[in-house]
Motif scaffolding. Structure first.
Motif, PDB file in Angstrom:
ATOM      1  N   VAL A  58      10.175  -0.392   2.583  1.00 31.64           N
ATOM      2  CA  VAL A  58       9.660   0.879   2.088  1.00 31.64           C
ATOM      3  C   VAL A  58      10.426   1.228   0.822  1.00 31.64           C
ATOM      4  CG1 VAL A  58       9.223   3.304   2.582  1.00 31.64           C
ATOM      5  CG2 VAL A  58       9.145   1.636   4.434  1.00 31.64           C
ATOM      6  N   HIS A  61      -1.595  -1.315   6.329  1.00 27.88           N
ATOM      7  CA  HIS A  61      -0.258  -1.522   6.897  1.00 27.88           C
ATOM      8  C   HIS A  61      -0.358  -1.912   8.375  1.00 27.88           C
ATOM      9  CE1 HIS A  61       1.917  -0.220   3.407  1.00 27.88           C
ATOM     10  NE2 HIS A  61       1.505   1.032   3.463  1.00 27.88           N
ATOM     11  N   SER A  81       0.849  -1.189   0.000  1.00 26.85           N
ATOM     12  CA  SER A  81       0.000   0.000   0.000  1.00 26.85           C
ATOM     13  C   SER A  81       0.887   1.243   0.000  1.00 26.85           C
ATOM     14  CB  SER A  81      -0.965  -0.008   1.192  1.00 26.85           C
ATOM     15  OG  SER A  81      -2.059   0.850   0.953  1.00 26.85           O
ATOM     16  N   LEU A  91       1.020   4.119   2.436  1.00 28.56           N
ATOM     17  CA  LEU A  91       1.286   4.889   3.651  1.00 28.56           C
ATOM     18  C   LEU A  91       0.427   6.153   3.755  1.00 28.56           C
ATOM     19  CD1 LEU A  91       3.420   4.322   6.010  1.00 28.56           C
ATOM     20  CD2 LEU A  91       4.603   6.336   5.150  1.00 28.56           C
ATOM     21  N   THR A 103       4.857  -6.281   4.917  1.00 29.47           N
ATOM     22  CA  THR A 103       4.162  -5.289   4.104  1.00 29.47           C
ATOM     23  C   THR A 103       5.175  -4.410   3.389  1.00 29.47           C
ATOM     24  OG1 THR A 103       2.429  -3.589   4.127  1.00 29.47           O
ATOM     25  CG2 THR A 103       3.966  -3.593   5.973  1.00 29.47           C
ATOM     26  N   ASP A 127      -4.890   2.945   3.277  1.00 29.93           N
ATOM     27  CA  ASP A 127      -3.470   2.567   3.207  1.00 29.93           C
ATOM     28  C   ASP A 127      -2.911   2.308   4.602  1.00 29.93           C
ATOM     29  OD1 ASP A 127      -3.978   3.416   0.601  1.00 29.93           O
ATOM     30  OD2 ASP A 127      -1.993   4.292   0.354  1.00 29.93           O
ATOM     31  N   SER A 128      -3.100   3.277   5.488  1.00 29.45           N
ATOM     32  CA  SER A 128      -2.581   3.143   6.852  1.00 29.45           C
ATOM     33  C   SER A 128      -3.190   1.946   7.571  1.00 29.45           C
ATOM     34  CB  SER A 128      -2.861   4.426   7.650  1.00 29.45           C
ATOM     35  OG  SER A 128      -2.191   5.530   7.090  1.00 29.45           O
ATOM     36  N   SER A 142       5.527  -0.575   1.659  1.00 29.25           N
ATOM     37  CA  SER A 142       4.936   0.749   1.524  1.00 29.25           C
ATOM     38  C   SER A 142       5.651   1.489   0.400  1.00 29.25           C
ATOM     39  CB  SER A 142       5.074   1.530   2.831  1.00 29.25           C
ATOM     40  OG  SER A 142       4.509   2.810   2.688  1.00 29.25           O
TER      41      SER A 142
END
Length: 291
Positions: free
Chosen positions: A198, A159, A148, A150, A169, A155-156, A171
Motif C-alpha cells: 500500500v 484487489h 488500483s 482501494l 497487488t 478498485d475493490s 493499492s
C-alpha cells in the motif's frame, strides 16, 4: 539517514510547501539546505509569496512537533523518497512524480513486472466481477501485478480478485494510513498490507481531501505501463486517471459492453478516442509483447 533525503521528507510534510516549491528549490540547491537558513524575507522573495506565507514556512521548518511526528511515522511505515532504490522506477519518469511515498507491505513490488493498473466506476454493474475474472484472471495466473486505488467498485473488486488468486497487488491511497477511505475497506487494506503493498504520498495523519484523489490517480497510472478500464460512465472520475495515463505516455485499454448500459459509455468513448479494445486477457498479453 542521508541528510538530503531527510530534508526532502521534512519539507514534503510542511503544508505550506508545495511540490512545485521543492522542485524550484532543487534547481537552485540540490542539497535543499539553503531553505533552512533563509530568512522569512528571503523565502518570500525566492518563492514569490507573501511575507505572511513565508513566515509560516520559516516557523514550520523549525517546528519540533513536525520533526517528532516524522520520527514516529518512521516506526510505523517505510518512507521512500525519489532518491531511494526502492522507489518504483516507472513512477520516477512521470510529470510531477511524487517526491516522497509512505509504504506498508512488500516494497519490492514497486519493481514487479509485468503489471497493469485496473480502474473503473465506483458503481459497477452486476457483470463487473465476471468481466474482471475473464480478463484479469489469466493475467494473475501468469503472475501479473494488479494496481488500483482501494475505492468502492472496480478498485475493490480488482484487489479482492487478486487476493483470491493469492497474487500480489498494490493499492494507492488518497489519504494517510490513519485515515483509510472508505472505512468499509479497512479489512481489505489490512489484507493487502500482509501480502501486497500500500502506497500513499500523504503522511499517516493526513485525512482524505477531495483534491487528493485526482492527485492519487496520477500515481495509479504512472506506476505501470498500461491502464485497463473495466467500466466507466460518460462523466466518470475514471476519465481523470485515463487523461493522466495518456499525458504520461502510457497505454490505455478499455472493455466494451452493451451500448445501452451507462457504465460502458465511458469505455466506448475511450475506444473511439484511440484506447485499445480489450475482449480477453490475450489482447493484453499481445500488447505486452509489443511494450
Amino acid at each position: 539517514m542521508n541528510s538530503v533525503r531527510r530534508r526532502l521528507i521534512l519539507l514534503h510534510r510542511i503544508p505550506s510547501v508545495t511540490r512545485r516549491m521543492i522542485y524550484k528549490l532543487e534547481q537552485f540547491d540540490d542539497t535543499l539546505l539553503s531553505l533552512f537558513s533563509f530568512t522569512p524575507s528571503e523565502i518570500s522573495q525566492f518563492f514569490s509569496i507573501s511575507i505572511k506565507e513565508a513566515t509560516l514556512i520559516y516557523q514550520q521548518i523549525r517546528n519540533v512537533e513536525i520533526k517528532s511526528m516524522l520520527n514516529e511515522d518512521e516506526k510505523l511505515c517505510h518512507i521512500v523518497t525519489k532518491y531511494d532504490k526502492e522507489y518504483p522506477p516507472l513512477l520516477k519518469n512521470i510529470y510531477d512524480a511524487p517526491l516522497v511515498l509512505y509504504a506498508l507491505g512488500d516494497l519490492s513490488l514497486g519493481h514487479h513486472l509485468p503489471s497493469i493498473s485496473v480502474i473503473g466506476t465506483r458503481k459497477p454493474t452486476v457483470d463487473a466481477p465476471r468481466k474482471l475474472r475473464h480478463i484479469i484472471g489469466p493475467l494473475l495466473d501468469k503472475d501479473w501485478l494488479i494496481v488500483s486505488g482501494l475505492a468502492y467498485g472496480i478498485d475493490s473488486l480488482a484487489h479482492q480478485l487478486t487476493l483470491q488468486y493469492k497474487r500480489k497487488t498494490i493499492s494507492i491511497l488518497g489519504s494517510g494510513f490513519y485515515h483509510i477511505y472508505p472505512k468499509q475497506n479497512i479489512s481489505l487494506f489490512k489484507q493487502i498490507v500482509k501480502i501486497g503493498l500500500v502506497l500513499t504520498e500523504y503522511p499517516p495523519n493526513i485525512s482524505p481531501k477531495r483534491h487528493h484523489f485526482p492527485e492519487r490517480n496520477r500515481i495509479i497510472s504512472g506506476i505501470t505501463k498500461a491502464t485497463l478500464v473495466i467500466e466507466a460512465t460518460e462523466k466518470s472520475g475514471t476519465l481523470i486517471t485515463v487523461d493522466q495515463a495518456l499525458e504520461q505516455g502510457k497505454d490505455v485499454y478499455a472493455v466494451p459492453g452493451a451500448p445501452f448500459i451507462p457504465e460502458t459509455v465511458g469505455c466506448h468513448k475511450m475506444i473511439q478516442d484511440g484506447a485499445k479494445l480489450i475482449r480477453c486477457a490475450e489482447d493484453i498479453l499481445e500488447e505486452w509483447k509489443y511494450l
